[in-house]
Each structure stands twice: as C-alpha cells, then as structure tokens.
Enzyme design. Structure first.
Site, PDB file in Angstrom:
ATOM      1  N   CYS A  90     -61.175   8.160 -36.325  1.00  0.00           N
ATOM      2  CA  CYS A  90     -62.130   7.294 -35.672  1.00  0.00           C
ATOM      3  C   CYS A  90     -62.213   5.939 -36.352  1.00  0.00           C
ATOM      4  O   CYS A  90     -61.328   5.532 -37.087  1.00  0.00           O
ATOM      5  CB  CYS A  90     -63.499   7.971 -35.690  1.00  0.00           C
ATOM      6  SG  CYS A  90     -63.447   9.742 -35.307  1.00  0.00           S
ATOM      7  N   GLY A 128     -61.376   4.571 -31.139  1.00  0.00           N
ATOM      8  CA  GLY A 128     -62.061   5.732 -30.576  1.00  0.00           C
ATOM      9  C   GLY A 128     -62.728   5.379 -29.267  1.00  0.00           C
ATOM     10  O   GLY A 128     -63.497   4.425 -29.206  1.00  0.00           O
ATOM     11  N   ASP A 180     -44.137   0.752 -29.318  1.00  0.00           N
ATOM     12  CA  ASP A 180     -44.491   1.000 -30.719  1.00  0.00           C
ATOM     13  C   ASP A 180     -44.057   2.382 -31.176  1.00  0.00           C
ATOM     14  O   ASP A 180     -43.737   2.593 -32.345  1.00  0.00           O
ATOM     15  CB  ASP A 180     -46.005   0.845 -30.919  1.00  0.00           C
ATOM     16  CG  ASP A 180     -46.803   1.604 -29.869  1.00  0.00           C
ATOM     17  OD1 ASP A 180     -46.840   2.847 -29.940  1.00  0.00           O
ATOM     18  OD2 ASP A 180     -47.362   0.968 -28.971  1.00  0.00           O
ATOM     19  N   ASN A 190     -63.876   8.699 -40.818  1.00  0.00           N
ATOM     20  CA  ASN A 190     -62.578   8.378 -40.241  1.00  0.00           C
ATOM     21  C   ASN A 190     -61.518   9.088 -41.082  1.00  0.00           C
ATOM     22  O   ASN A 190     -61.375   8.796 -42.270  1.00  0.00           O
ATOM     23  CB  ASN A 190     -62.327   6.862 -40.252  1.00  0.00           C
ATOM     24  CG  ASN A 190     -60.908   6.495 -39.864  1.00  0.00           C
ATOM     25  OD1 ASN A 190     -60.367   5.510 -40.345  1.00  0.00           O
ATOM     26  ND2 ASN A 190     -60.294   7.265 -38.988  1.00  0.00           N
ATOM     27  N   GLY A 191     -60.793  10.016 -40.467  1.00  0.00           N
ATOM     28  CA  GLY A 191     -59.774  10.747 -41.206  1.00  0.00           C
ATOM     29  C   GLY A 191     -59.677  12.166 -40.700  1.00  0.00           C
ATOM     30  O   GLY A 191     -60.154  12.496 -39.612  1.00  0.00           O
ATOM     31  N   CYS A 236     -45.257  12.235 -40.488  1.00  0.00           N
ATOM     32  CA  CYS A 236     -45.003  12.660 -39.107  1.00  0.00           C
ATOM     33  C   CYS A 236     -43.525  12.564 -38.763  1.00  0.00           C
ATOM     34  O   CYS A 236     -43.060  13.216 -37.823  1.00  0.00           O
ATOM     35  CB  CYS A 236     -45.840  11.826 -38.142  1.00  0.00           C
ATOM     36  SG  CYS A 236     -45.611  10.047 -38.336  1.00  0.00           S
ATOM     37  N   SER A 239     -49.851  -2.983 -27.713  1.00  0.00           N
ATOM     38  CA  SER A 239     -49.561  -3.065 -29.145  1.00  0.00           C
ATOM     39  C   SER A 239     -48.123  -3.436 -29.453  1.00  0.00           C
ATOM     40  O   SER A 239     -47.825  -3.902 -30.554  1.00  0.00           O
ATOM     41  CB  SER A 239     -49.918  -1.740 -29.830  1.00  0.00           C
ATOM     42  OG  SER A 239     -49.325  -0.650 -29.152  1.00  0.00           O
ATOM     43  N   TYR A 251     -49.152   0.699 -34.571  1.00  0.00           N
ATOM     44  CA  TYR A 251     -49.878   1.003 -33.341  1.00  0.00           C
ATOM     45  C   TYR A 251     -51.391   1.017 -33.478  1.00  0.00           C
ATOM     46  O   TYR A 251     -52.101   0.338 -32.735  1.00  0.00           O
ATOM     47  CB  TYR A 251     -49.443   2.368 -32.784  1.00  0.00           C
ATOM     48  CG  TYR A 251     -50.296   2.813 -31.612  1.00  0.00           C
ATOM     49  CD1 TYR A 251     -50.040   2.335 -30.331  1.00  0.00           C
ATOM     50  CD2 TYR A 251     -51.378   3.683 -31.782  1.00  0.00           C
ATOM     51  CE1 TYR A 251     -50.830   2.719 -29.248  1.00  0.00           C
ATOM     52  CE2 TYR A 251     -52.170   4.066 -30.706  1.00  0.00           C
ATOM     53  CZ  TYR A 251     -51.893   3.588 -29.441  1.00  0.00           C
ATOM     54  OH  TYR A 251     -52.677   3.950 -28.383  1.00  0.00           O
ATOM     55  N   CYS A 304     -51.045   4.833 -44.250  1.00  0.00           N
ATOM     56  CA  CYS A 304     -50.443   5.277 -43.003  1.00  0.00           C
ATOM     57  C   CYS A 304     -49.653   4.151 -42.343  1.00  0.00           C
ATOM     58  O   CYS A 304     -50.216   3.113 -41.969  1.00  0.00           O
ATOM     59  CB  CYS A 304     -51.534   5.766 -42.053  1.00  0.00           C
ATOM     60  SG  CYS A 304     -50.949   6.171 -40.401  1.00  0.00           S
TER      61      CYS A 304
END
Length: 473
Positions: free
Chosen positions: A5, A33, A351, A100-101, A451, A285, A244, A238
């Site tokens: 978020c 969000g 992206d 957020n996380g 990822c 983006s 993005y 990240c």
C-alpha cells in the site's frame, strides 16, 4: 492476507490541522492502492472507506467538522483478500497502525496474540499486536521492540503509527525494500513522512531525505527525532518500484524514478535494438522508457494507446486489481490510435509482463487497429516467482513467464520467444538484471529482483511453504 500500500504521517508544530495534508498526500499516493483508504487523527477521530479517496471525499469533508488534529496518519490499500474490517489504519489499543509491505510469515507471529484476532487476520493486525505484546511484556522502548520484531519477520514493512497522544511515528525496515521519505512544510511547520516524494510535492513539503533502512522517525512534542533501531543489513531496494510501482515524479533513495525509466529505455535500445516504424508505450508507466528507446534509435515516438479516462476505472492500474476480469475491464477501455499504428511495424514498450492478461488484450487491440507487426520490449526481467516483500506477484502457475518455461532455467531470448507465442506478439524482448541495475544507478546486489531469480534473502530460515532457493543476506 497480504497488503502492499501507501502510507503517510504528519505532525504540525504550529498546531495547524493536518487532515487535508494527509488526505491530499493519500491522493498523490493513490497509484499505490485503489481498494480503500483511511485516516487517523490525534483528536481521536478515524475515517475509513472503500474505493478511491475522491469517491468519498465529500463525506470526509462533511464528517470532519471539528475533529481535525495537529498530527495523524493515513493509508491507501491494495490487497488481494479481506473486507471492510481490514481497511487501515487499524486500532490495536495503545496505537493505530498503517502498513506498506508484506509480513510473509505473519501466521507464525500469531502465537501469543491469538485471542486478539479474528478468523482471517491481516499481516498488519498481527504485526501491530505483536509489537504491542513486545512493548508491554518486555518493557522495551520502541527501538528495542522493533529490533526484536525485525528479527522475527520474513518480509518487508514500512509502518506509520498514531500514538494517540499528539505524536506519530514512521518506521522503515532494515532492508529498505519499500520506499519512505520525510519532508517539511515551512509555512505550517509540518513534518510529513510518506511512501513517496510525490506526496510531499503535492502538499507543498520540501523533501529533506529518505528515511534510512532500520530507522524510526518519531514526531514527538519537541520536534522530530531520528532513531536507528538496526544497522548493517544488506540493502534490498525493490527494483519494481522504479520500473512500475512508484510515481514517475518521485525520488527514491536519491534516484529519480522518471530518470530510471527513461535510462532503461535508452539502454535497452543500445543492447536490444529493433527495426521498426514507430515506438509506442503501454500507458502510463512505460511512457518514459518508450521515449528513451525511441530517442536512442531515432525512431518516431507516438501515442498508440489511449486510456478512456471517463470510464469508472479508466485511470486505474490493471496490475493491482485482484481479479483477471477487472484487469481485462481496464485494458478493454484502452483505445488504439490507428493513425499511429496502421500498417506499421510497431515497437511496443511496457514496464513488465506479469500474468500476461493485459499484454494479450493490448496485442489484440493493436492487431485489430492494423499493426503490421508487434515487437514488445519489456523493461523488467521475466517475472518467474511470487513476491513476499510487498508486491502482489501471484503463485508461479499464474505467471506467464513461469508457465511458458515450466520453471526451467532458460535464456532471456528463449523465454521471450515462448511468451511472445502465448500473448500473440511477434517478438518479446526482456531486459536483463545488469542493465536494469545500471539504469537504477545501483549495484545489482543492492536491489531485490527475487521475483526474477527466486532467491529469497532475509527469510532467516522461516518456512514460507515455498520450494525456491533461500539465501540469507
């Protein structure tokens, strides 16, 4: 339940109300969000609603009345499950918390707080109750409690807390996965901490700096205090934030998001040049990357896809919608510009490709508009594995690159060829990790691209129910 978020905290040392500073900051963070939003003020007032901020702003104004306070926190929510009861900030007794996380191992943290939670708790609720437990049972101060908490956690966290006494707090995890920064509004002597600097810009705050990994920002009675609760962790920012998730106007850890996106396009043009008649972006983006790609190769840049801003979800982001049907709805309201693509060899820049749902729909749209060929250039490497650090990449079988390769190790060229066949493109060219790191102007080891690699770093041996490789950083 996992949540990724945007958060904000504010305190005015002139006694000015901060409600509209927080609300306007949340509107600037809306891209993080779209499902719900909430605000908690030092007056004790809390307001939480589903949907976008703009959809309930009239009700907020009417209900605010005399409830404003000189300090508070706010949250915009993006998650995959959960109802109204999970909208943040969440009250856990001594404080209210927004997050957020992703606390990937939150179920293992439920031991000792089970009596305080329902059948389907969120990781935020569990984290708040765990912190409350550590503070009360061990008599720790916040730095000691967070040091112990971070040793238990597999995942990432940026917290904002309303301490219910006119003080607020913001915390960034020791790895720095998710962004967090602090700014100051001189006119009202208000300090603002937010997920991104775009929120500071919108409320007239000057960016002071990023919150350091493992740092507490305490906005107390006597001015801001900065407390380092843990140091010397390997940073894992990240990489997907830059390509993005973050707003293009933001600056994260001293690096312009817009600058990264344009640089990555230019570097891709150098290393993976494609002959074509026109370069078009997938809005929004990918626009800076497409511009960089076009400029570097001297190929015309055109707008070939236009979002319908007047439909209910015209301005929404398809990636953070939880259902395939919602993603298709958003992308079905993307109009092709036939003037730009008819009869042309199109270089389409995006992206990322996650599930392949949006990419398939976009390729079909361009085919119907008369594109002669479609070569898709992707600024992020193939997404092969789920994320446990704050981005909702799903299980491997839902990821188009993983399905295309069946999880086998293959060259980027082979992965691109297989994905191209699945989404209907003539060719797919993926970015590589080293080029991505160069564009972000960081060492590859400073970035999280789990990822893509499946190498999960700070999990401390905590079982996550996954079979990928675990590396401890």
């Amino acid at each position: 339940m996992r949540e990724k978020c945007g958060v904000i905290a504010a305190k005015s040392y002139s006694g000015a109300g901060v409600s509209w500073t927080i609300v306007n900051g949340l509107r600037a963070l809306q891209h993080r969000g779209q499902e719900a939003w909430g605000i908690s003020l030092s007056s004790g007032w809390i307001f939480k609603r589903s949907g976008l901020v703009s959809e309930s702003i009239k009700e907020f104004r009417e209900r605010l009345s005399n409830s404003d306070g000189c300090a508070g926190i706010g949250h915009v929510r993006y998650s995959t499950v959960g109802g109204q009861e999970h909208i943040q900030p969440i009250d856990v007794g001594p404080f209210r918390i927004a997050h957020n996380g992703t606390i990937a191992n939150y179920r293992s943290l439920m031991n000792g707080v089970l009596s305080s939670i329902g059948e389907h708790p969120s990781d935020t609720l569990v984290a708040g109750l765990k912190l409350k437990s550590i503070l009360s049972e061990k008599g720790y101060d916040w730095a000691e409690a967070l040091r112990e908490f971070s040793k238990m956690v597999a995942g990432s966290f940026c917290f904002t807390l309303d301490l219910k006494s006119g003080q607020v707090m913001a915390i960034r995890d020791p790895w720095g996965y998710r962004p967090l920064c602090i700014g100051h509004v001189e006119e009202s002597d208000t300090y603002v901490v937010a997920s991104e600097s775009c929120a500071l810009d919108l409320v007239g705050a000057k960016l002071l700096r990023d919150v350091r990994p493992g740092e507490i920002v305490y906005l107390g009675e006597d001015g801001p205090e900065f407390i380092q609760f843990e140091e010397n962790r390997v940073r894992r920012t990240c990489a997907f934030e830059y390509t993005y998730f973050a707003h293009p106007s933001s600056v994260i850890d001293g690096v312009s998001v817009y600058g990264v996106r344009k640089r990555v396009g230019m570097l891709l043009a150098e290393r993976y040049p494609i002959d074509g008649d026109v370069v078009i972006p997938v809005p929004d983006s990918a626009r800076p990357a497409a511009l960089g790609y076009a400029e570097k190769l001297g190929i015309p840049f055109e707008e070939g896809l236009i979002k319908d801003r007047y439909s209910r979800k015209g301005g929404w982001r398809s990636f953070i919608e939880p259902e395939d049907s919602s993603r298709r709805e958003i992308n079905s309201w993307m109009f092709p510009v036939k003037y730009s693509v008819y009869g042309k060899d199109v270089i389409l820049v995006d992206d990322s490709i996650v599930r392949g749902v949006s990419s398939t729909e976009i390729v079909r749209t361009l085919r119907r508009a008369g594109a002669k060929s479609i070569n898709l250039v992707v600024t992020f490497p193939p997404i092969m594995y789920p994320c446990f650090m704050g981005i909702d990449f799903p299980e491997p079988q839902e990821l188009v690159a993983h399905r295309a390769t069946d999880g086998s190790e293959m060259s980027l060229e082979v992965v691109g060829a297989k994905v191209a066949k699945m989404i209907g493109a003539d060719r797919v060219v993926y970015n590589d990790p080293l080029t991505l790191a160069e564009a972000i102007e960081k060492e590859l080891g400073e970035l999280c691209i789990t990822c893509h690699t499946g190498e999960y770093y700070p999990l401390r041996g905590v079982p996550l129910g996954i079979s990928r490789k675990v590396l401890k950083g």
